[in-house]
Scaffold this motif. Structure first.
Motif, PDB file in Angstrom:
ATOM      1  N   ASN A 163      49.048  34.634  34.947  1.00 28.34           N
ATOM      2  CA  ASN A 163      49.876  34.906  35.900  1.00 28.34           C
ATOM      3  C   ASN A 163      51.143  35.360  35.365  1.00 28.34           C
ATOM      4  O   ASN A 163      51.813  36.094  36.165  1.00 28.34           O
ATOM      5  CB  ASN A 163      50.084  33.790  36.840  1.00 28.34           C
ATOM      6  CG  ASN A 163      48.683  33.348  37.704  1.00 28.34           C
ATOM      7  OD1 ASN A 163      47.813  34.285  37.797  1.00 28.34           O
ATOM      8  ND2 ASN A 163      48.752  32.205  38.215  1.00 28.34           N
TER       9      ASN A 163
ATOM     10  N   ARG B  89      49.157  37.781  51.203  1.00 28.39           N
ATOM     11  CA  ARG B  89      49.971  37.487  50.152  1.00 28.39           C
ATOM     12  C   ARG B  89      51.051  38.680  49.812  1.00 28.39           C
ATOM     13  O   ARG B  89      50.837  39.925  50.156  1.00 28.39           O
ATOM     14  CB  ARG B  89      48.920  37.835  48.939  1.00 28.39           C
ATOM     15  CG  ARG B  89      49.400  37.168  47.673  1.00 28.39           C
ATOM     16  CD  ARG B  89      47.963  37.073  46.948  1.00 28.39           C
ATOM     17  NE  ARG B  89      48.398  36.921  45.128  1.00 28.39           N
ATOM     18  CZ  ARG B  89      47.485  37.313  44.425  1.00 28.39           C
ATOM     19  NH1 ARG B  89      46.357  37.810  44.501  1.00 28.39           N
ATOM     20  NH2 ARG B  89      47.960  37.360  43.295  1.00 28.39           N
ATOM     21  N   LYS B  90      52.347  38.124  49.455  1.00 32.17           N
ATOM     22  CA  LYS B  90      53.259  39.116  49.605  1.00 32.17           C
ATOM     23  C   LYS B  90      53.143  40.191  48.577  1.00 32.17           C
ATOM     24  O   LYS B  90      53.465  41.456  48.950  1.00 32.17           O
ATOM     25  CB  LYS B  90      54.298  38.202  48.913  1.00 32.17           C
ATOM     26  CG  LYS B  90      55.927  38.739  49.352  1.00 32.17           C
ATOM     27  CD  LYS B  90      56.894  37.716  48.981  1.00 32.17           C
ATOM     28  CE  LYS B  90      57.084  36.664  49.892  1.00 32.17           C
ATOM     29  NZ  LYS B  90      58.009  35.828  49.316  1.00 32.17           N
ATOM     30  N   SER B  91      52.520  40.102  47.296  1.00 33.67           N
ATOM     31  CA  SER B  91      52.601  41.041  46.485  1.00 33.67           C
ATOM     32  C   SER B  91      51.478  42.380  47.245  1.00 33.67           C
ATOM     33  O   SER B  91      51.555  43.454  46.758  1.00 33.67           O
ATOM     34  CB  SER B  91      51.777  40.604  44.984  1.00 33.67           C
ATOM     35  OG  SER B  91      50.593  40.073  45.085  1.00 33.67           O
ATOM     36  N   VAL B  92      50.643  41.761  47.841  1.00 36.80           N
ATOM     37  CA  VAL B  92      49.617  42.750  48.522  1.00 36.80           C
ATOM     38  C   VAL B  92      50.273  43.434  49.500  1.00 36.80           C
ATOM     39  O   VAL B  92      50.259  44.810  49.676  1.00 36.80           O
ATOM     40  CB  VAL B  92      48.334  42.039  49.038  1.00 36.80           C
ATOM     41  CG1 VAL B  92      47.517  42.811  49.569  1.00 36.80           C
ATOM     42  CG2 VAL B  92      47.695  41.077  48.025  1.00 36.80           C
TER      43      VAL B  92
ATOM     44  N   MET C 244      52.314  46.271  47.932  1.00 34.35           N
ATOM     45  CA  MET C 244      51.790  47.529  47.100  1.00 34.35           C
ATOM     46  C   MET C 244      50.944  48.194  47.875  1.00 34.35           C
ATOM     47  O   MET C 244      50.470  48.238  48.936  1.00 34.35           O
ATOM     48  CB  MET C 244      50.647  46.627  46.034  1.00 34.35           C
ATOM     49  CG  MET C 244      49.474  46.337  46.604  1.00 34.35           C
ATOM     50  SD  MET C 244      48.152  45.508  45.469  1.00 34.35           S
ATOM     51  CE  MET C 244      47.461  47.113  45.169  1.00 34.35           C
TER      52      MET C 244
ATOM     53  N   ILE D  38      47.547  44.645  41.671  1.00 35.62           N
ATOM     54  CA  ILE D  38      46.546  43.891  42.154  1.00 35.62           C
ATOM     55  C   ILE D  38      46.709  42.453  41.585  1.00 35.62           C
ATOM     56  O   ILE D  38      46.785  41.242  42.272  1.00 35.62           O
ATOM     57  CB  ILE D  38      45.576  44.387  42.123  1.00 35.62           C
ATOM     58  CG1 ILE D  38      45.208  45.526  43.055  1.00 35.62           C
ATOM     59  CG2 ILE D  38      44.068  43.176  42.537  1.00 35.62           C
ATOM     60  CD1 ILE D  38      43.786  46.266  42.797  1.00 35.62           C
ATOM     61  N   ARG D  39      46.736  42.439  40.294  1.00 34.22           N
ATOM     62  CA  ARG D  39      46.920  41.057  39.676  1.00 34.22           C
ATOM     63  C   ARG D  39      48.356  40.365  39.748  1.00 34.22           C
ATOM     64  O   ARG D  39      48.645  39.083  39.420  1.00 34.22           O
ATOM     65  CB  ARG D  39      46.664  41.454  38.081  1.00 34.22           C
ATOM     66  CG  ARG D  39      45.526  40.757  37.606  1.00 34.22           C
ATOM     67  CD  ARG D  39      45.064  39.386  37.852  1.00 34.22           C
ATOM     68  NE  ARG D  39      45.320  38.399  36.795  1.00 34.22           N
ATOM     69  CZ  ARG D  39      46.081  37.230  37.178  1.00 34.22           C
ATOM     70  NH1 ARG D  39      46.355  36.976  38.157  1.00 34.22           N
ATOM     71  NH2 ARG D  39      46.249  36.317  36.035  1.00 34.22           N
ATOM     72  N   ASP D  40      49.366  41.230  40.369  1.00 36.48           N
ATOM     73  CA  ASP D  40      50.672  40.846  40.612  1.00 36.48           C
ATOM     74  C   ASP D  40      51.442  40.096  39.110  1.00 36.48           C
ATOM     75  O   ASP D  40      51.783  39.294  39.157  1.00 36.48           O
ATOM     76  CB  ASP D  40      50.719  39.526  41.522  1.00 36.48           C
ATOM     77  CG  ASP D  40      52.266  39.238  41.899  1.00 36.48           C
ATOM     78  OD1 ASP D  40      52.951  40.283  41.660  1.00 36.48           O
ATOM     79  OD2 ASP D  40      52.420  38.228  42.542  1.00 36.48           O
TER      80      ASP D  40
END
Lengths: 343, 343
Positions: free
Chosen positions: B99, B5-8, B11, B119-121
């Motif tokens: 979200n 996942r991109k946000s992961v 981070m 983590i929750r983006d």
């Protein structure tokens, strides 16, 4: 404005199998191991000093990961250890699925998967099993993450390594092969986690190691996938005692293997006895049997057994409603079950 | 297409304070309790039978919740128990934030909060502390969830119940009052969790109960909020041993209170000694001190102490970089620290 997230309001949580307090109950409902864990675990437990609990545990379970890496011939960086495979599965849905992504799984399979997709609030893409409970994923099938239980639950059936490899190499997303029952099986898919960048193989100490109460599961996969999971986990996800008890259990593989062999022997015997009673019994490579009763409806049988103190598992639904799932207990427990079924 | 996942990918994970293996180190860096947990915990631990670990634990920690409900004069339905308050906090971000929602917190405060938002983006909405490290939330401020550490970390300062109540009644979303350090404080906000529909109060056994290694935290709040969290948690989030040890610890509140009193006495003494050395010491209501050293830069002091085997905590950053956080240890440990600071 509601305080609670809309998708959460709308969902129902996962319902685990019953955990009755009454020890007289013959508990064949949640695939627990009827035999105790290794004596090495009891020894480690008895020598624990409560004083050291005042300190935080190792945040990434270094010693335990080292042992697991050794067992599977991989690096520590290929291993994630979780608070049960529950945590491993949930983290995969957060690490590998975008908000507009999707989660795939066989249907029927572990009934937690659709709940995990609901928790993540993403699309569910179940792949129905064929009538004989084997599977075939259409060549144009896509999903962000596929959770493949092998051997499958509640059917107990094991797909070949070649079938799993073929599926994984044609699949664009991450495949989590959930091998919760693999120590009762004829083969496993661990090699795929070490070969392929998109494949992870999850294991648990809950079943074959007789440690469901401890909550330790792990997953092996390529370093980028594992490292994504470590970014997302709770800071100290595994308590100190669980880390030490798991390490003790994994130092005595022989105890686990001997217990698994006893369970397999009982499974073969129960399987034959049920077939003799006219039951349809699927070929099991697990510590449970998935059976269609003869001369009685599955739900009725489930309830009548429950009334006399024998718990098995029944799953409502079109494809599952004709069957019951029976965990393999001790020979005595299985004897008691057979006696009940015969009367 | 990336598997992760991109946000992961973008981070960085939370970095917990160091947990060195060397027992000669004076460990004043992660707010652990220098005193052992209650002897009742050791007794419960020593009498554990490993055999029962073969079974799954109670999935919703019934006995433990009953005891917690009793302690706070509420119903079992107002209590959620998690695998450390880590799990409690993470679940709040999944239960109460859409979200496109946002997470608020004081800045500086517990450094995990921005990581949980990543983590929750979702959007982060920090509220900067004032120059004197007190806080004031603008009247037009909005967020889905606010994590309010009280007393705050790393400052150690405690806001009044009235200030917290005022903030909560003007706030549209859920407020999680994180009372990790409350047993070292002059008052607490538990009444707000029982009065107000949007307020939850979290506690942990890690600090005052000397059980950081066990991973048990809990939260009290209105039934709809608690029930949302139960829908989302891992099926068996708390292992059997942790449930039993936590219950043992909560049966001996007196032991905890006496330890907390000793720590408070040491805190008062250390505080005076540091002020005598010219340090700026914030008024602490916790088991740590937030101090600005005299005649030496905070980072240098942190490193020089580390070199001689004394670990304290240093947080890089504009508002935190001039300070160090010192966990209150035993009198002997604090003596050793003072000796080092004087030379």
């Amino acid at each position: 404005m509601s305080l609670i997230r809309k998708s959460v309001e709308n969902m129902s949580g996962y319902v685990p199998g019953e955990q009755p307090d009454d020890s007289r109950i013959v508990k064949l409902n949640t695939n627990e191991n009827p035999y105790p864990p290794s004596p090495v675990v009891q020894k480690a437990l008895s020598s624990l000093d409560a004083e050291k609990l005042r300190l935080y545990p190792n945040p990434v379970a270094d010693a335990l990961r080292k042992r697991i890496a050794e067992l599977h011939g991989c690096s520590v960086d290929n291993v994630f250890v979780g608070n049960g495979s529950d945590e491993v599965l949930a983290l995969c849905t957060r690490a590998f699925v975008e908000n507009d992504g999707s989660i795939g799984y066989l249907d029927p399979s572990y009934s937690l998967y659709p709940v995990l997709a609901d928790i993540r609030d993403v699309e569910k893409r179940p792949v129905p099993l064929k009538e004989d409970f084997t599977w075939d994923v259409p060549s144009d099938y896509e999903a962000s993450l596929f959770m493949l239980t092998n051997p499958n639950a509640p059917t107990g059936m094991l797909a070949s390594v070649d079938q799993v490899r073929d599926f994984c190499s044609n699949f664009n997303g991450v495949v989590l092969v959930d091998e919760a029952y693999v120590d009762f099986s004829s083969w496993n898919c661990m090699e795929l986690a070490l070969e392929m960048k998109n494949v992870m193989v999850a294991r648990t100490l809950s079943k074959s190691f007789s440690l469901a109460g401890l909550r330790v599961g792990y997953v092996v996969g390529s370093e980028p996938l594992i490292s994504a999971m470590y970014k997302l986990k709770d800071s100290y996800n595994l308590d100190m005692i669980s880390q030490e008890m798991a390490l003790a259990a994994l130092s005595d593989i022989e105890h686990m293997t001997l217990n698994a062999a006893k369970i397999i022997a009982t499974r073969v015997r129960l399987s034959k006895e049920l077939e003799a009673l006219g039951y349809h019994v699927l070929p099991s490579e697990t510590n449970f049997l998935w059976v269609k009763p003869a001369n009685i409806n599955a739900k009725d049988l489930f309830e009548r057994l429950k009334n006399i103190g024998i718990l098995v598992r029944y799953f409502n639904g079109d494809t599952t409603g004709d069957y019951i799932r029976i965990t393999i207990g001790t020979d005595e427990e299985v004897e008691e079950l057979l006696k009940a079924l015969k009367t």
